[in-house]
Design an enzyme around this catalytic site. Structure first.
Site, PDB file in Angstrom:
ATOM      1  N   LYS A 173      42.552  32.006  39.292  1.00  0.00           N
ATOM      2  CA  LYS A 173      42.088  31.634  37.951  1.00  0.00           C
ATOM      3  C   LYS A 173      43.079  30.584  37.426  1.00  0.00           C
ATOM      4  O   LYS A 173      43.635  30.693  36.332  1.00  0.00           O
ATOM      5  CB  LYS A 173      42.049  32.895  37.060  1.00  0.00           C
ATOM      6  CG  LYS A 173      41.385  32.725  35.723  1.00  0.00           C
ATOM      7  CD  LYS A 173      39.869  32.713  35.778  1.00  0.00           C
ATOM      8  CE  LYS A 173      39.288  32.340  34.431  1.00  0.00           C
ATOM      9  NZ  LYS A 173      37.823  32.147  34.456  1.00  0.00           N
ATOM     10  N   ASP A 206      35.842  34.256  38.897  1.00  0.00           N
ATOM     11  CA  ASP A 206      34.550  34.647  38.309  1.00  0.00           C
ATOM     12  C   ASP A 206      33.399  34.130  39.169  1.00  0.00           C
ATOM     13  O   ASP A 206      32.441  34.865  39.463  1.00  0.00           O
ATOM     14  CB  ASP A 206      34.417  34.222  36.833  1.00  0.00           C
ATOM     15  CG  ASP A 206      35.214  32.973  36.474  1.00  0.00           C
ATOM     16  OD1 ASP A 206      35.880  32.425  37.361  1.00  0.00           O
ATOM     17  OD2 ASP A 206      35.158  32.539  35.310  1.00  0.00           O
ATOM     18  N   ASP A 230      42.415  43.660  44.056  1.00  0.00           N
ATOM     19  CA  ASP A 230      42.041  45.044  43.788  1.00  0.00           C
ATOM     20  C   ASP A 230      40.583  45.119  43.328  1.00  0.00           C
ATOM     21  O   ASP A 230      39.774  45.891  43.847  1.00  0.00           O
ATOM     22  CB  ASP A 230      42.989  45.592  42.700  1.00  0.00           C
ATOM     23  CG  ASP A 230      42.989  47.108  42.630  1.00  0.00           C
ATOM     24  OD1 ASP A 230      42.256  47.744  43.402  1.00  0.00           O
ATOM     25  OD2 ASP A 230      43.729  47.653  41.792  1.00  0.00           O
TER      26      ASP A 230
END
Ligand code: NAD
Length: 345
Positions: A173, A206, A230
């Site tokens: 990100k 995303d 995770d």
């Protein structure tokens, strides 16, 4: 020859699935001297240590662990013993193969899913560095270092090259966390340049999550910092049948601890219906790590045979059998002649 392995039964469904995996490994004929190291909320509160010393001592002795999940209290209580163990033994690479199982009906059964997740395992928002600055204002530190980023990237690329895999996707990100995720990405790019035979691409987390759902078959090796790794692991598990079927390994320079992706599943603990497949596949990874490829293949094939047969599956994957029935079917299949099939990693 007999191997020494630390067996951590954990809590919740941990004791059921680890006992099943231990029996399945023993059925392969590989001689293992299991050293049991209890690790659960009771022991943690009795010893007052978030990572009791007897567990570390045992893993220092054996170098190899087969670990079932341990519950971590939510929004309070002691810190995660799982995170503490990974940090203490510097188990920096969390490796999670995610594959479609033969015969298993899922929402994605019409596509072949075969990806391996490499999740950095020692830093990021799992640093545990949180601070209440003033009442109702909290900061949580995301730590990203060059050392940890380069070594997880190098591990992923080396695996890809040695396993004949074609592509590595780094997931980040860095459009928002320009410094932290930016450093992670720079390290991935540097490592990618040293492995020109492997196709390298980058995806924002995303978009990667959506791509995983709409076109999971495009993914080969995924390379992620701790938190995204995770979350994406559970998402990917959902593509191939759920948390009951996806194994993992925590690898360091000196130690290796094998454990399923799933947690202690308190909602089904003690009901005799937990699925031990993920623990059994973690044991397959362990046997491969020990150099026992033939036993690993036999156990892998045995589990796959039970899936193809469909009659002894647990409820999470659409069956009606209990943990014990599934385990007996796998043990019976281990005893039969190996019939081919691929190792999970
Ligand atoms: P979970 O993985 O325990 O369970 C999520 C869902 O998946 C539940 O509905 C559960 O019944 C199902 N499930 C998981 N494993 C299954 C199996 N083998 N067979 C059948 N169904 C299975 O996740 P959670 O409920 O978010 O977490 C419970 C506890 O586990 C928490 O305390 C968490 O911190 C801990 N945890 C530990 C580890 C670890 O020890 N490495 C990993 C993840 C979560």
């Amino acid at each position: 020859m007999s191997y020494k392995v630390t067996l951590i039964p954990g809590d919740g469904i941990g004791p059921e699935v680890s006992a099943a995996a231990r029996r399945a490994v023993d059925a392969t004929g590989v001689k293992i001297d299991w050293e049991i190291a209890e690790l659960n909320p009771d022991i943690i509160s009795k010893t007052g240590q978030s990572l009791p010393q007897h567990v570390v001592d045992s893993l220092e002795r054996t170098g190899i662990g087969l670990k079932a999940p341990v519950t971590t209290p939510i929004a309070g209580g002691y810190t995660s013993v799982n995170v503490a163990l990974r940090k203490r033994l510097d188990l920096y690479a969390n490796v999670r193969p995610v594959r479609s199982l033969p015969g298993l009906i899922t929402r994605f059964s019409d596509v072949k899913i075969d990806m391996v997740i490499f999740r950095e395992n020692t830093e990021d928002l799992y640093s545990g560095l949180e601070h209440e600055v003033i009442t109702d204002v909290v900061t949580s530190l995301k730590v990203i270092t060059r050392t940890a980023s380069v070594r997880i990237a190098e591990t992923a690329f080396r695996f890809a090259a040695s396993a004949g895999r074609k592509k590595v996707a780094a997931i980040h990100k860095a459009n928002i966390m320009k410094l932290a995720d930016g450093l992670f990405l720079r390290c991935c790019r540097e490592v990618a340049q040293r492995h020109p035979e492997i196709e390298y691409k980058e995806l924002i987390v995303d978009n990667a999550s959506m791509q995983l759902v709409i076109k999971p078959e495009q993914f080969d090796v995924l390379l992620l910092p701790n938190l995204y790794g995770d979350i994406v692991s559970d998402l990917a598990a959902g593509l191939v049948g759920g948390l009951g079927v996806v194994p993992g390994a925590n690898l360091g320079e000196k130690h290796a601890v094998f454990e399923a992706v799933h947690g202690s599943a308190p909602d089904i603990a003690g009901k005799g219906i937990s699925n031990p497949t993920a623990m059994m596949f973690s044991a397959v990874m362990m046997l491969n790590h020990m150099g026992e490829q033939s036993a690993a293949n036999r156990l892998q094939n045995a589990v796959e045979k039970v899936y193809s047969d469909k009659r002894k599956l647990t409820p999470d994957v659409g069956g009606t059998a209990g943990t014990a029935e599934f385990t007996e079917a796998v043990i019976a299949a281990v005893a039969e002649r190996s019939i081919g099939g691929a190792s999970p990693i």
